[in-house]
Enzyme design. Structure first.
Site, PDB file in Angstrom:
ATOM      1  N   ASP A  10      -2.528  -0.901  -4.146  1.00 24.24           N
ATOM      2  CA  ASP A  10      -2.291   0.171  -3.176  1.00 24.24           C
ATOM      3  C   ASP A  10      -2.414  -0.426  -1.774  1.00 24.24           C
ATOM      4  O   ASP A  10      -3.496  -0.471  -1.188  1.00 24.24           O
ATOM      5  CB  ASP A  10      -3.291   1.304  -3.391  1.00 24.24           C
ATOM      6  CG  ASP A  10      -2.850   2.590  -2.687  1.00 24.24           C
ATOM      7  OD1 ASP A  10      -1.829   2.571  -1.972  1.00 24.24           O
ATOM      8  OD2 ASP A  10      -3.540   3.619  -2.852  1.00 24.24           O
ATOM      9  N   VAL A  11      -1.286  -0.905  -1.262  1.00 25.05           N
ATOM     10  CA  VAL A  11      -1.284  -1.624   0.017  1.00 25.05           C
ATOM     11  C   VAL A  11      -0.464  -0.900   1.085  1.00 25.05           C
ATOM     12  O   VAL A  11      -0.596  -1.179   2.262  1.00 25.05           O
ATOM     13  CB  VAL A  11      -0.771  -3.073  -0.154  1.00 25.05           C
ATOM     14  CG1 VAL A  11      -1.676  -3.863  -1.101  1.00 25.05           C
ATOM     15  CG2 VAL A  11       0.671  -3.115  -0.661  1.00 25.05           C
ATOM     16  N   LYS A  12       0.401  -0.003   0.682  1.00 26.75           N
ATOM     17  CA  LYS A  12       1.239   0.755   1.624  1.00 26.75           C
ATOM     18  C   LYS A  12       1.831  -0.113   2.718  1.00 26.75           C
ATOM     19  O   LYS A  12       1.785   0.225   3.896  1.00 26.75           O
ATOM     20  CB  LYS A  12       0.467   1.946   2.195  1.00 26.75           C
ATOM     21  CG  LYS A  12       0.091   2.964   1.110  1.00 26.75           C
ATOM     22  CD  LYS A  12      -0.391   4.291   1.672  1.00 26.75           C
ATOM     23  CE  LYS A  12      -0.779   5.254   0.572  1.00 26.75           C
ATOM     24  NZ  LYS A  12      -1.990   4.879  -0.193  1.00 26.75           N
ATOM     25  N   ARG A  13       2.429  -1.240   2.315  1.00 25.85           N
ATOM     26  CA  ARG A  13       3.119  -2.102   3.259  1.00 25.85           C
ATOM     27  C   ARG A  13       4.495  -1.529   3.562  1.00 25.85           C
ATOM     28  O   ARG A  13       4.965  -0.605   2.873  1.00 25.85           O
ATOM     29  CB  ARG A  13       3.266  -3.515   2.695  1.00 25.85           C
ATOM     30  CG  ARG A  13       1.950  -4.203   2.352  1.00 25.85           C
ATOM     31  CD  ARG A  13       1.064  -4.408   3.571  1.00 25.85           C
ATOM     32  NE  ARG A  13      -0.032  -5.325   3.296  1.00 25.85           N
ATOM     33  CZ  ARG A  13      -1.286  -4.971   3.013  1.00 25.85           C
ATOM     34  NH1 ARG A  13      -1.625  -3.701   2.974  1.00 25.85           N
ATOM     35  NH2 ARG A  13      -2.218  -5.892   2.790  1.00 25.85           N
ATOM     36  N   ASP A  28      -2.888   4.923   6.222  1.00 26.65           N
ATOM     37  CA  ASP A  28      -3.227   5.580   4.951  1.00 26.65           C
ATOM     38  C   ASP A  28      -3.948   6.878   5.279  1.00 26.65           C
ATOM     39  O   ASP A  28      -3.891   7.352   6.417  1.00 26.65           O
ATOM     40  CB  ASP A  28      -4.107   4.621   4.125  1.00 26.65           C
ATOM     41  CG  ASP A  28      -3.907   4.810   2.628  1.00 26.65           C
ATOM     42  OD1 ASP A  28      -4.243   5.899   2.126  1.00 26.65           O
ATOM     43  OD2 ASP A  28      -3.410   3.889   1.963  1.00 26.65           O
TER      44      ASP A  28
END
Lengths: 280, 280
Positions: free
Chosen positions: B95-98, A100
């Site tokens: 909001d984990v952006k996996r 991130d």
């Protein structure tokens, strides 16, 4: 350097071989093993595999997704699995592929690296889409705590080729994956000029081909995680050919193909030992 | 379409405005608020912010990293926060952006999308480094459950420019971010030809410049999450200019700049309401 991840990996490799056992308890696997696709079933999976791993391999790689799908209870199992595996002298790679902006990476790094982390792994995988320049917290924590941060560079699936083989703008050029390896090399050069550095790369064990041009692996001065042996179609011979220039720096990983031998511990032990022999 | 995420967002937008409140409880914030940088402090944070959010905004976006750093207890708080926020009619963006290979994405998608998910959010952020082609499980779950998958395309930090502005190989060309928007548009066209589709993009609210060329936003036929308002330096006017062609499809998000007004609920309420006014 004795306490660096690279140093600890070299010791594990000499004693037990370089292979990594991926601990990916899918819902189907938990059902097939008769454990139940539930947090309790996941707990029983952890109880079953850690002792077998301790007898057969030097490294394990739990894939976070299969623990997250059981919610906080699944993550409680993941924390316990990591702790018990490390207590059994296994090196643990938390396969979480986080990444991130910098301030958020501070928080992620403190979750997975360092003695006070709640999921205190030895190494962690991250993705570079928001830039290697935002990864400072992962890199410094890995360096300070004898850990390792593994940047996904060439993934084991082909759907990522468009991005991974795209050409970066500006002078120097090269592809995204080439550029990442060069930048990782610079970081390692600065942090560990005389040794194998704390920043590594995830690189598919795919021998060079027109679609997968050869990568400048040796100049990176870090370790490689080579995922996807077995179920994803890569063979031990692919690992040997892909990393011919730096065989002592590769951690080859297999998951589903080994787990398919369970749940009987002696059959599991035999399957994992067989993979071991293939990498000697 | 009434039950699609886009339909639900349109209703929320009409009633309460488009803004998203990012719930990023860093260790420093928990200390500043006198709650303590601990799982209990995090629990008190959740108790405090959800009622204020319910009175002031239509959407919240908890950033997973700040919950993961408290281990499984922190994730138990995240699950509770998501549930309570949704019970208060807020839309929740996890909001984990996996992002991983397809079989792993199956597991991630079942963790965050759909009625049976342990972290049952309305929308989830993912990163595309392993390819949009591997995201099938996220896309189909989002489509089937009235959810949304938001692909990080142009991030709010500049360290990702090398990758995001790299040029994809082969015929068609274009940059990684342009290519992603085109592919998202194709997915939405197939899934929701007459409506705003279930696949969206995270795009920084940065007005076009030589470093940040204009993106083909309107053809994507999906929603945009515009992060980084406030602490990261973007202003409401930047949102207006960046998304001038599709203002009704933007979810502008602010986190740290709002949280700085706490912990007093009435001051927090005032700060969030003020942001609200700026987007009317």
């Amino acid at each position: 350097v004795a306490d660096s991840f690279a140093g600890r990996f070299a010791a594990v490799r000499a004693a037990r071989g370089p292979r990594v056992w991926g601990l990916d308890p899918s819902g189907k696997l938990l059902e097939d093993w008769g454990l139940g696709d539930s947090p309790d079933g996941l707990d029983r999976f952890a109880d079953l595999v850690v002792p077998v791993a301790a007898e057969t391999v030097g490294l394990v790689k739990p894939q976070s997704a299969f623990y997250e799908r059981h919610g906080w209870r699944g993550l409680r199992t993941l924390a316990r699995l990591i702790e018990q595996a490390r207590a059994a002298d296994l090196l643990v790679i938390a396969d979480v592929k986080r990444g991130d902006v910098g301030s958020t990476n501070d928080a992620y790094a403190s979750a997975y690296l360092g003695p006070d982390a709640p999921f205190a792994a030895d190494a962690v995988t991250v993705h570079p889409y928001l830039g290697l320049g935002a990864m400072g917290a992962f890199v410094s924590r890995a360096h300070e705590s004898g850990g390792c941060v593994l940047i996904v560079t060439r993934s084991s699936n082909l759907e990522g080729r468009e991005i991974q083989a795209a050409r970066v703008p500006g002078p120097g050029g090269g592809t995204v994956e080439e550029k990442l390896l060069a930048e990782i090399g610079q970081l390692n050069q600065k942090l560990a000029p005389e040794a194998v550095g704390p920043v590594g790369a995830v690189v598919a064990p795919a021998p060079p081909s027109p679609e997968l041009p050869e990568l400048p692996l040796t100049s990176m001065n870090g370790l490689f995680l080579a995922p996807g042996i077995g179920a994803q179609g890569y063979r031990p011979d692919d690992v040997k050919r892909t990393f011919a220039a730096c065989p002592e720096r590769v951690m080859p990983s297999a998951s589903r193909s080994l787990l398919a031998a369970g749940p009987d511990p002696s059959r599991l032990r035999a399957a994992v030992s067989e993979m071991a022999a293939e990498f000697r």
